[in-house]
Design an enzyme around this catalytic site. Structure first.
Site, mmCIF file in Angstrom:
data_model
loop_
_atom_site.group_PDB
_atom_site.id
_atom_site.type_symbol
_atom_site.label_atom_id
_atom_site.label_comp_id
_atom_site.label_asym_id
_atom_site.label_seq_id
_atom_site.Cartn_x
_atom_site.Cartn_y
_atom_site.Cartn_z
ATOM 1 N N VAL A 12 0.829 -1.217 0.000
ATOM 2 C CA VAL A 12 0.000 0.000 0.000
ATOM 3 C C VAL A 12 0.865 1.271 0.000
ATOM 4 O O VAL A 12 0.602 2.212 -0.757
ATOM 5 C CB VAL A 12 -0.961 0.000 1.217
ATOM 6 C CG1 VAL A 12 -1.833 1.244 1.209
ATOM 7 C CG2 VAL A 12 -1.828 -1.252 1.208
ATOM 8 N N LYS A 99 -6.668 -1.854 8.799
ATOM 9 C CA LYS A 99 -7.966 -2.269 9.384
ATOM 10 C C LYS A 99 -7.846 -2.818 10.796
ATOM 11 O O LYS A 99 -8.764 -2.699 11.591
ATOM 12 C CB LYS A 99 -8.679 -3.278 8.497
ATOM 13 C CG LYS A 99 -7.855 -4.457 8.048
ATOM 14 C CD LYS A 99 -7.446 -4.291 6.633
ATOM 15 C CE LYS A 99 -6.234 -5.149 6.332
ATOM 16 N NZ LYS A 99 -6.254 -5.661 4.998
ATOM 17 N N VAL A 126 -11.252 -0.815 4.318
ATOM 18 C CA VAL A 126 -12.299 -1.787 3.948
ATOM 19 C C VAL A 126 -12.544 -1.715 2.436
ATOM 20 O O VAL A 126 -12.710 -0.625 1.887
ATOM 21 C CB VAL A 126 -13.634 -1.504 4.675
ATOM 22 C CG1 VAL A 126 -14.692 -2.532 4.274
ATOM 23 C CG2 VAL A 126 -13.449 -1.499 6.174
ATOM 24 N N GLY A 128 -10.615 -2.306 -0.144
ATOM 25 C CA GLY A 128 -9.539 -1.839 -1.039
ATOM 26 C C GLY A 128 -9.922 -0.536 -1.705
ATOM 27 O O GLY A 128 -10.091 0.491 -1.049
ATOM 28 N N GLY A 181 0.078 -9.755 -4.237
ATOM 29 C CA GLY A 181 0.044 -8.681 -3.231
ATOM 30 C C GLY A 181 -1.311 -8.499 -2.587
ATOM 31 O O GLY A 181 -1.619 -7.429 -2.066
ATOM 32 N N GLU A 184 -2.418 -10.655 3.435
ATOM 33 C CA GLU A 184 -1.718 -9.985 4.530
ATOM 34 C C GLU A 184 -0.325 -10.602 4.678
ATOM 35 O O GLU A 184 -0.081 -11.711 4.196
ATOM 36 C CB GLU A 184 -2.487 -10.198 5.840
ATOM 37 C CG GLU A 184 -3.880 -9.609 5.850
ATOM 38 C CD GLU A 184 -3.870 -8.115 5.586
ATOM 39 O OE1 GLU A 184 -3.276 -7.367 6.370
ATOM 40 O OE2 GLU A 184 -4.448 -7.694 4.560
ATOM 41 N N LYS A 199 -13.155 -5.968 9.139
ATOM 42 C CA LYS A 199 -13.794 -5.041 8.201
ATOM 43 C C LYS A 199 -15.296 -4.888 8.483
ATOM 44 O O LYS A 199 -15.831 -3.785 8.428
ATOM 45 C CB LYS A 199 -13.549 -5.508 6.767
ATOM 46 C CG LYS A 199 -12.084 -5.327 6.347
ATOM 47 C CD LYS A 199 -11.798 -6.059 5.061
ATOM 48 C CE LYS A 199 -10.371 -5.827 4.594
ATOM 49 N NZ LYS A 199 -9.985 -6.735 3.500
ATOM 50 N N GLY A 296 -4.994 -5.276 -3.277
ATOM 51 C CA GLY A 296 -4.022 -5.029 -4.346
ATOM 52 C C GLY A 296 -3.450 -3.629 -4.238
ATOM 53 O O GLY A 296 -4.054 -2.734 -3.642
HETATM 54 N N1 HSE Z 1 -5.603 -9.032 2.649
HETATM 55 C C1 HSE Z 1 -6.676 -8.138 2.379
HETATM 56 C C2 HSE Z 1 -7.650 -8.819 1.422
HETATM 57 C C3 HSE Z 1 -6.127 -6.883 1.789
HETATM 58 O O1 HSE Z 1 -7.257 -9.824 0.809
HETATM 59 O O2 HSE Z 1 -8.791 -8.401 1.304
HETATM 60 C C4 HSE Z 1 -7.118 -5.760 1.625
HETATM 61 O O3 HSE Z 1 -7.635 -5.346 2.857
#
Ligand code: HSE
Length: 413
Positions: A12, A99, A126, A128, A181, A184, A199, A296
Site C-alpha cells: 500500500v 484495518k 475496507v 480496497g 500482493g 496480509e 472489516k 491489491g
Molecule cells: N488481505 C486483504 C484482502 C487486503 O485480501 O482483502 C485488503 O484489505
C-alpha cells in the site's frame, strides 16, 4: 506545498507513492496544491529512484514540522498505534489502510483527531479501492442502516475462485494471491476470516453509530475448504463465498463471518477473483451494492490518495466532523441464526450414518456425488435449522452412530 510522510513501503505504501507521482498534475489541479512525499519510513532498503527519501527513524517523520500528512501503511497494532497517536497529538493528519488498528482503536483515534482538529481517515481499510466508508458516513447518512452483508476479503475470494475455475489446490491458490500482493503479511488473518471480521466491525460501527468489538464476532475461515466442497457446490448450483454480515437488532448486533454456499443466481456468486461486494440495507434507500477490487497495490492506494486529497481540502478542520463512539454495541450470540446446511460425514458404516442422519435431520436430502461413497463419505442437505439445532442434532447423531467424523459443514443460502 503540502509535505507527506509515508510510514511503511509495502504494497500500500509503495502504491501510494506511485499514484502521487504518476497523477501528480491531476491531483494538484484537484487540490490547488502541490503534494510532495518528503520522507518514507521502512526498515528495509529498496532499490527505487527515490532512495534518498528513506529513513529508518520514525521520529524524523513524526517530528518534522514541514510534514502535515502521514500515511500509516505499516499495518498491525505495534508500532502503528504509537506512531498514529504521536502524529495526531502533534497536529498531523493521518490516512491509513490499517484495518486492524481501526477495528481495535478506531473510536479512540477518531476522538483524538477531533480533539486536535485534524483528520484520521481510513477509506482504504475496507474494500480496497471501493468507496464505502465515506458513502456510509455521508451519502447514506440519512438512512437507518439495518444490515451490511458481503464479500470483504479479496484473498479468500481469489482462492475460492481459482479453486473453482482452475481446479487449483488451496495452497497453490493462496501462493498466487500472495504473489499478487493481495494477502496480509501473515495470511492467517485472511484465510481464517479475521480480516473480514475486522472489516465488518469497522463498517457496522460506522453504520450503527456504536463501536462493534470485532473480537466478539463469530468467525470461520476457508482454510478447511477442499476440492470436494467445490464439487458439492457445483452439484448444488452454488458457489462458495466467505460472507461477512452484520444485522442490527433491538438488543444488539448479530454479526458473523463464515463460508456460505450462495445460489449461482445471486449477485454475490458473480463476484470473483480479488473483487469485493458490499450490500447495505437502508430504510430510505433499500438495498445498495458496492463492487470493486478489494485488495491489491493500486486499488488500495487509490483509496489512500483519495483520503489525502480530502485532507488537503480540509487542512484546518475535520473533513466529516466524525467522532468515535464512546459506547460499544452488544454482539449477540449466533445460536438463533437459521440456514440450511450441507454437512459432510464419514464413518465406519456409511449405510448406518446415512440412515441415522436422515432420522436426526428431518426433511433433509442426501446429496450424491457420483463417487462420494467411494470417497468414503456422504453429504446431507438439511432443512432450515438454527445453529443451536444443528449442534444438538450432530450430538445426537454421534450418540446414535458412535464413530462418526464431520468432514465439513457449510451454510447454504
Ligand atoms: N488481505 C486483504 C484482502 C487486503 O485480501 O482483502 C485488503 O484489505
Amino acid at each position: 506545498m503540502i509535505y507527506i510522510g509515508v510510514m511503511g513501503h509495502g504494497v500500500v505504501g509503495s502504491g501510494t507513492v506511485e499514484i502521487l507521482h504518476k497523477n501528480k498534475d491531476t491531483i494538484s489541479k484537484r487540490t490547488g496544491r502541490e503534494l510532495v512525499v518528503k520522507k518514507i519510513l521502512d526498515i528495509q532498503d529498496f532499490d527505487v529512484s527515490y532512495r534518498e527519501l528513506f529513513t529508518k527513524d520514525a521520529s524524523s517523520i513524526l517530528e518534522d514540522e514541514d510534514i502535515s500528512i502521514i500515511v500509516e501503511a505499516i499495518g498491525g497494532i505495534d508500532p502503528a498505534y504509537e506512531y498514529t497517536v504521536k502524529a495526531l497529538k502533534s497536529g498531523k493528519h493521518v490516512v491509513t489502510s490499517n484495518k486492524e488498528l481501526v477495528a481495535q482503536h478506531g473510536s479512540e483515534l477518531l476522538n483524538l483527531a477531533k480533539e486536535n482538529n485534524v483528520n484520521y481517515l481510513f477509506e482504504a481499510s475496507v474494500g480496497g479501492g471501493i468507496p464505502i466508508i465515506r458513502p456510509l458516513r455521508q451519502c447514506l447518512a440519512a438512512n437507518k442502516v439495518s444490515e451490511i452483508y458481503g464479500i470483504l476479503n479479496g484473498t479468500t475470494n481469489y482462492i475460492l475462485t481459482r479453486m473453482k475455475r482452475a481446479g487449483l489446490g488451496f495452497d497453490e491458490a493462496l501462493k498466487e494471491a500472495q504473489i499478487k500482493g493481495y494477502a496480509e503479511a501473515d495470511p492467517t488473518a485472511d484465510v481464517k476470516g479475521h480480516d473480514a471480521g475486522r472489516k465488518i466491525a469497522i463498517l457496522s460501527s460506522i453504520a450503527f453509530g456504536k463501536s462493534v468489538p470485532y473480537a466478539k464476532i463469530y468467525t470461520e475461515g476457508i482454510d478447511k475448504i477442499d476440492h470436494i466442497d467445490i464439487l458439492y457446490a457445483n452439484k448444488l448450483k452454488r458457489s462458495i463465498k466467505l460472507i461477512a454480515r452484520a444485522k442490527r437488532h433491538e438488543d444488539g448486533v448479530f454479526a458473523m463471518v463464515t463460508p456460505v454456499l450462495v445460489d449461482n443466481y445471486s449477485p454475490m456468486a458473480d463476484v470473483e477473483n480479488v473483487f469485493n461486494a458490499i450490500m447495505v440495507k437502508g430504510d430510505a434507500i433499500g438495498d445498495v451494492m458496492f463492487y470493486g477490487q478489494g485488495a491489491g497495490k493500486l486499488p488500495t492506494a487509490s483509496a489512500v490518495v483519495g483520503d489525502i486529497i480530502d485532507v488537503v481540502k480540509h487542512l484546518n478542520a475535520t473533513s466529516v466532523g466524525v467522532s468515535g463512539s464512546s459506547s460499544a454495541m452488544t454482539v449477540l450470540p449466533i445460536n438463533n441464526f437459521s440456514s440450511r446446511r450441507l454437512i459432510r460425514l464419514s464413518g465406519n458404516n456409511l449405510d448406518i450414518v446415512n440412515k441415522y442422519a436422515n432420522e436426526v435431520f428431518k426433511n433433509s436430502t442426501i446429496i450424491d456425488l457420483d463417487n462420494a461413497q467411494a470417497m468414503g463419505e456422504i453429504a446431507i442437505l438439511t432443512d432450515t435449522l438454527t445453529e443451536g439445532e444443528v449442534d444438538s442434532a450432530l450430538k445426537l447423531l454421534k450418540k446414535k452412530v458412535g464413530a462418526i467424523q464431520i468432514l465439513g459443514s457449510m451454510r447454504v443460502e
